[in-house]
Design a protein around this motif. Structure first.
Motif, PDB file in Angstrom:
ATOM      1  N   MET A  88      14.612  19.265  48.993  1.00 24.55           N
ATOM      2  CA  MET A  88      13.751  18.185  48.516  1.00 24.55           C
ATOM      3  C   MET A  88      12.684  17.836  49.557  1.00 24.55           C
ATOM      4  O   MET A  88      11.504  17.657  49.240  1.00 24.55           O
ATOM      5  CB  MET A  88      14.596  16.942  48.197  1.00 24.55           C
ATOM      6  N   ILE A  89      13.087  17.772  50.818  1.00 27.97           N
ATOM      7  CA  ILE A  89      12.132  17.456  51.883  1.00 27.97           C
ATOM      8  C   ILE A  89      11.070  18.543  51.970  1.00 27.97           C
ATOM      9  O   ILE A  89       9.868  18.265  52.106  1.00 27.97           O
ATOM     10  CB  ILE A  89      12.861  17.294  53.228  1.00 27.97           C
ATOM     11  N   VAL A  90      11.489  19.799  51.858  1.00 28.45           N
ATOM     12  CA  VAL A  90      10.553  20.925  51.938  1.00 28.45           C
ATOM     13  C   VAL A  90       9.563  20.883  50.771  1.00 28.45           C
ATOM     14  O   VAL A  90       8.374  21.189  50.938  1.00 28.45           O
ATOM     15  CB  VAL A  90      11.309  22.261  51.990  1.00 28.45           C
ATOM     16  N   ARG A  91      10.024  20.494  49.583  1.00 26.35           N
ATOM     17  CA  ARG A  91       9.111  20.393  48.431  1.00 26.35           C
ATOM     18  C   ARG A  91       8.010  19.376  48.706  1.00 26.35           C
ATOM     19  O   ARG A  91       6.828  19.617  48.427  1.00 26.35           O
ATOM     20  CB  ARG A  91       9.874  20.003  47.168  1.00 26.35           C
ATOM     21  N   LYS A  92       8.394  18.226  49.246  1.00 33.22           N
ATOM     22  CA  LYS A  92       7.382  17.215  49.587  1.00 33.22           C
ATOM     23  C   LYS A  92       6.451  17.743  50.677  1.00 33.22           C
ATOM     24  O   LYS A  92       5.243  17.487  50.666  1.00 33.22           O
ATOM     25  CB  LYS A  92       8.050  15.934  50.097  1.00 33.22           C
ATOM     26  N   LYS A 138       3.831  19.984  49.291  1.00 32.76           N
ATOM     27  CA  LYS A 138       2.775  19.209  48.640  1.00 32.76           C
ATOM     28  C   LYS A 138       1.819  18.630  49.681  1.00 32.76           C
ATOM     29  O   LYS A 138       0.592  18.637  49.505  1.00 32.76           O
ATOM     30  CB  LYS A 138       3.399  18.091  47.791  1.00 32.76           C
ATOM     31  N   LEU A 139       2.379  18.119  50.786  1.00 30.20           N
ATOM     32  CA  LEU A 139       1.542  17.605  51.869  1.00 30.20           C
ATOM     33  C   LEU A 139       0.652  18.712  52.431  1.00 30.20           C
ATOM     34  O   LEU A 139      -0.562  18.513  52.621  1.00 30.20           O
ATOM     35  CB  LEU A 139       2.430  17.033  52.983  1.00 30.20           C
ATOM     36  N   CYS A 140       1.228  19.869  52.688  1.00 26.86           N
ATOM     37  CA  CYS A 140       0.439  20.976  53.260  1.00 26.86           C
ATOM     38  C   CYS A 140      -0.643  21.434  52.295  1.00 26.86           C
ATOM     39  O   CYS A 140      -1.737  21.844  52.729  1.00 26.86           O
ATOM     40  CB  CYS A 140       1.362  22.122  53.632  1.00 26.86           C
ATOM     41  N   PHE A 175       3.883  11.128  52.751  1.00 28.16           N
ATOM     42  CA  PHE A 175       5.010  12.075  52.794  1.00 28.16           C
ATOM     43  C   PHE A 175       6.319  11.342  53.077  1.00 28.16           C
ATOM     44  O   PHE A 175       7.329  11.533  52.370  1.00 28.16           O
ATOM     45  CB  PHE A 175       4.747  13.133  53.861  1.00 28.16           C
ATOM     46  N   GLN A 176       6.313  10.495  54.091  1.00 27.62           N
ATOM     47  CA  GLN A 176       7.529   9.761  54.454  1.00 27.62           C
ATOM     48  C   GLN A 176       7.979   8.841  53.310  1.00 27.62           C
ATOM     49  O   GLN A 176       9.175   8.724  53.035  1.00 27.62           O
ATOM     50  CB  GLN A 176       7.284   8.926  55.708  1.00 27.62           C
ATOM     51  N   ARG A 177       7.021   8.210  52.675  1.00 30.95           N
ATOM     52  CA  ARG A 177       7.345   7.281  51.586  1.00 30.95           C
ATOM     53  C   ARG A 177       7.975   8.035  50.413  1.00 30.95           C
ATOM     54  O   ARG A 177       8.972   7.591  49.839  1.00 30.95           O
ATOM     55  CB  ARG A 177       6.081   6.550  51.165  1.00 30.95           C
ATOM     56  N   ASP A 178       7.405   9.188  50.052  1.00 32.13           N
ATOM     57  CA  ASP A 178       7.939   9.945  48.917  1.00 32.13           C
ATOM     58  C   ASP A 178       9.321  10.503  49.213  1.00 32.13           C
ATOM     59  O   ASP A 178      10.195  10.529  48.339  1.00 32.13           O
ATOM     60  CB  ASP A 178       6.972  11.075  48.550  1.00 32.13           C
ATOM     61  N   VAL A 179       9.548  10.961  50.446  1.00 35.16           N
ATOM     62  CA  VAL A 179      10.876  11.449  50.812  1.00 35.16           C
ATOM     63  C   VAL A 179      11.888  10.301  50.768  1.00 35.16           C
ATOM     64  O   VAL A 179      12.985  10.439  50.204  1.00 35.16           O
ATOM     65  CB  VAL A 179      10.859  12.100  52.211  1.00 35.16           C
ATOM     66  N   GLY A 229      16.279   8.343  44.126  1.00 41.08           N
ATOM     67  CA  GLY A 229      16.239   9.481  43.226  1.00 41.08           C
ATOM     68  C   GLY A 229      14.978   9.553  42.390  1.00 41.08           C
ATOM     69  O   GLY A 229      14.962  10.156  41.317  1.00 41.08           O
ATOM     70  N   LYS A 230      13.892   8.933  42.881  1.00 43.07           N
ATOM     71  CA  LYS A 230      12.642   8.900  42.117  1.00 43.07           C
ATOM     72  C   LYS A 230      11.465   9.201  43.034  1.00 43.07           C
ATOM     73  O   LYS A 230      11.386   8.682  44.148  1.00 43.07           O
ATOM     74  CB  LYS A 230      12.459   7.522  41.475  1.00 43.07           C
ATOM     75  N   ASP A 231      10.551  10.015  42.537  1.00 43.14           N
ATOM     76  CA  ASP A 231       9.331  10.339  43.270  1.00 43.14           C
ATOM     77  C   ASP A 231       8.248   9.345  42.865  1.00 43.14           C
ATOM     78  O   ASP A 231       7.830   9.309  41.706  1.00 43.14           O
ATOM     79  CB  ASP A 231       8.901  11.766  42.930  1.00 43.14           C
ATOM     80  N   TYR A 232       7.795   8.528  43.825  1.00 42.83           N
ATOM     81  CA  TYR A 232       6.740   7.555  43.534  1.00 42.83           C
ATOM     82  C   TYR A 232       5.340   8.155  43.702  1.00 42.83           C
ATOM     83  O   TYR A 232       4.342   7.469  43.532  1.00 42.83           O
ATOM     84  CB  TYR A 232       6.910   6.321  44.416  1.00 42.83           C
TER      85      TYR A 232
END
Length: 518
Positions: free
Chosen positions: A153-157, A160-162, A184-188, A195-198
């Motif tokens: 999950m962290i890698v997916r975020k 997206k950042l990269c 990035f930190q907020r979404d992780v 359990g939700k992506d803001y």
């Protein structure tokens, strides 16, 4: 006779009499606090011993300067100082492990934590036993093993950042890397906790207003510490009213707060009817609901306090130190070159993921990457403010002083981490301080970016994972150029205590970016 009695009563209630009574009371109180109070024997400014308004001046009028005034007190009065009528502060690294420890009962100082306006949250629970009970359901949820399971999950975020950074590189546009890292930190944090992506990373400006609100939140804390009704009054204002009428940053933040409160209520309801066949991911809300906590600790209001404090603590503190590390790594070619060499070697001898990322377990073993992150945490620990502890059932001993039971005693990690007796040239970013294992071992008792003892940061394993993965990705993929007036050399100078550290550059980190061709 009645007239005489009435005249006498009126004379007693005249403004002169009231004023005289108030003056006598204040003088008596000042005399007691200076000469008869149990803390009267401790050194410090007389005015600070008489009234909390001394601290209020530096907190409110001078905008979060009391931490630095306390540092000046220590230079004048020594390692232990009375900084208010009720509180002591110690600036002696040797005492840190004695005050922040697992053994014994340690309360927090209610006057300070209540002002955070998150009553019931684990981090702001004063009582030792209640804190232990409230924290217990979440210990396993934030364990290192659980964090490793969330690596994908962290890698997916991170991907997206990269991708967003790559867009800026290809368009040759300046990017606010500070806002991007906060997003990035907020979404992780929100996905890990709720359990939700803001979707802050999907916003054109990375929802930068949320970050600005976080950096300004210390003002409310300072005001509520000294004006106790202020914070509750602000919370009494309906969120919908603020969403409609406040400035855009505040409106966006209140919308986030409203959404996360509604999500908390939804998850509590789902947890109450949970079945093994339910494929909804478990969150901290489920852990709290399924625990042995009493019903009053499972209300929406109490659980939401945990949600908002854990997510808030989880993103801006880590984002702040990552901004500092990134700036210094990419501003010092020798550090960047050494890091890249270490990562290239690690990639060749480890089984990288399909996306090319180096596994977290491998990154954790890299000495120079670890050293760079540790140096960042030394200069930017989680909070700028002192963290008080109270031993309610026993006296404490410091040097020749006996500290009465129930006395709030604080130390400030930021002051300890920049103590030149421990770290020569303390404000210089130097990963070499941590490369030698023996040097690292010598600093174990006086290095505490996540605090220590019973109140150690519950999210530290998640923070470490985010830092390792993000720094490895950025160092391998990009070059950042902070020259040309984008970032001044004193950008990371600590300016005020807003509970979190407030620097001259705030959360902004503008840079030009290019793809790494090496």
């Amino acid at each position: 006779m009645e007239q005489i009695t009435m005249d006498l009563l009126l004379s007693l209630l005249s403004w002169q009499s009231i004023t005289a009574t108030a003056v006598v009371y204040c003088l008596t109180l000042a005399f007691y606090r200076l000469y008869l109070h149990p803390l009267a024997k401790f050194p410090g400014p007389k005015l600070a011993a008489v009234t909390r308004y001394y601290e209020a001046y530096y907190d409110v009028v001078k905008h979060g300067q009391y931490t630095f005034r306390v540092a000046e007190m220590h230079k004048q009065y020594g390692p232990i100082v009375r900084i208010s009528p009720y509180e002591l502060h110690i600036n002696d690294p040797a005492y840190f492990e004695k005050l922040y420890r697992h053994e014994g009962r340690w309360n927090k100082y209610g006057w300070a934590v209540d002002a955070q306006n998150a009553l019931g949250a684990i981090i702001f629970t004063p009582d030792h036993h209640q804190h232990k009970a409230r924290r217990a359901p979440l210990n396993a949820y934030f364990s290192k093993a659980r964090v490793v399971r969330h690596q994908d999950m962290i890698v997916r975020k991170l991907e997206k950042l990269c991708a967003r950074i790559t867009e800026s590189a290809e368009s040759a546009k300046v990017i606010d890397l500070g806002a991007a890292i906060s997003a990035f930190q907020r979404d992780v944090s929100t996905e890990y906790v709720l359990g939700k992506d803001y979707s802050s990373l999907d916003q054109p400006d990375f929802s930068v207003g949320m970050t600005r609100i976080m950096h300004g939140g210390g003002r409310m804390w300072h005001l509520t510490k000294h004006i106790r009704w202020y914070g509750p009054a602000m919370l009494f204002i309906p969120k919908d009213f603020l969403i409609k009428h406040a400035d855009p940053d505040t409106a966006n933040f209140m919308q986030y707060a409203k959404d996360s409160e509604e999500d908390t209520a939804r998850l509590l309801k789902a947890a109450a009817s949970y079945s093994p066949d339910d494929d909804t991911p478990r969150t901290i809300v489920h852990e709290i609901y399924d625990s042995n906590l009493p019903p009053e600790d499972k209300t929406v209001e109490r659980v939401f306090s945990d949600v908002v404090s854990v997510t808030g603590a989880g993103f801006e503190t880590t984002a702040s130190l990552l901004r500092l590390v990134i700036y210094h790594v990419f501003s010092h070619p020798e550090i960047l070159t050494r890091l890249r060499a270490e990562l290239v070697e690690a990639a060749t001898r480890s089984s990288s993921s399909p996306d090319g990322s180096i596994p977290l377990q491998t990154l954790e073993q890299l000495p120079y990457l670890t050293a760079a992150l540790m140096e960042g945490m030394r200069l930017s620990p989680a909070i700028a403010s002192r963290s008080q502890r109270i031993a309610p059932d026993r006296d404490l001993i410091y040097d020749k002083y006996r500290i009465p039971a129930g006395t709030p005693v604080g130390m400030t990690v930021l002051l300890m981490h920049t103590d030149e007796r421990l770290y020569p040239d303390p404000h210089r970013f130097d990963p070499e301080r941590w490369v030698d294992p023996e040097a690292r071992k010598r600093s174990e008792k006086t290095y505490a970016p996540f605090s220590r003892g019973t109140r150690i940061c519950i999210g530290m394993h998640l923070a470490w994972a985010e830092m390792y993965l993000l720094m490895a990705a950025l160092v391998q993929r990009f070059d950042f150029d902070f020259d040309g007036g984008l970032t001044s050399k004193d950008h990371f100078k600590v300016m005020s205590d807003q509970f979190i550290i407030s620097t001259r550059g705030k959360a902004v980190l503008e840079t030009r970016v290019s793809l790494c061709r090496r």
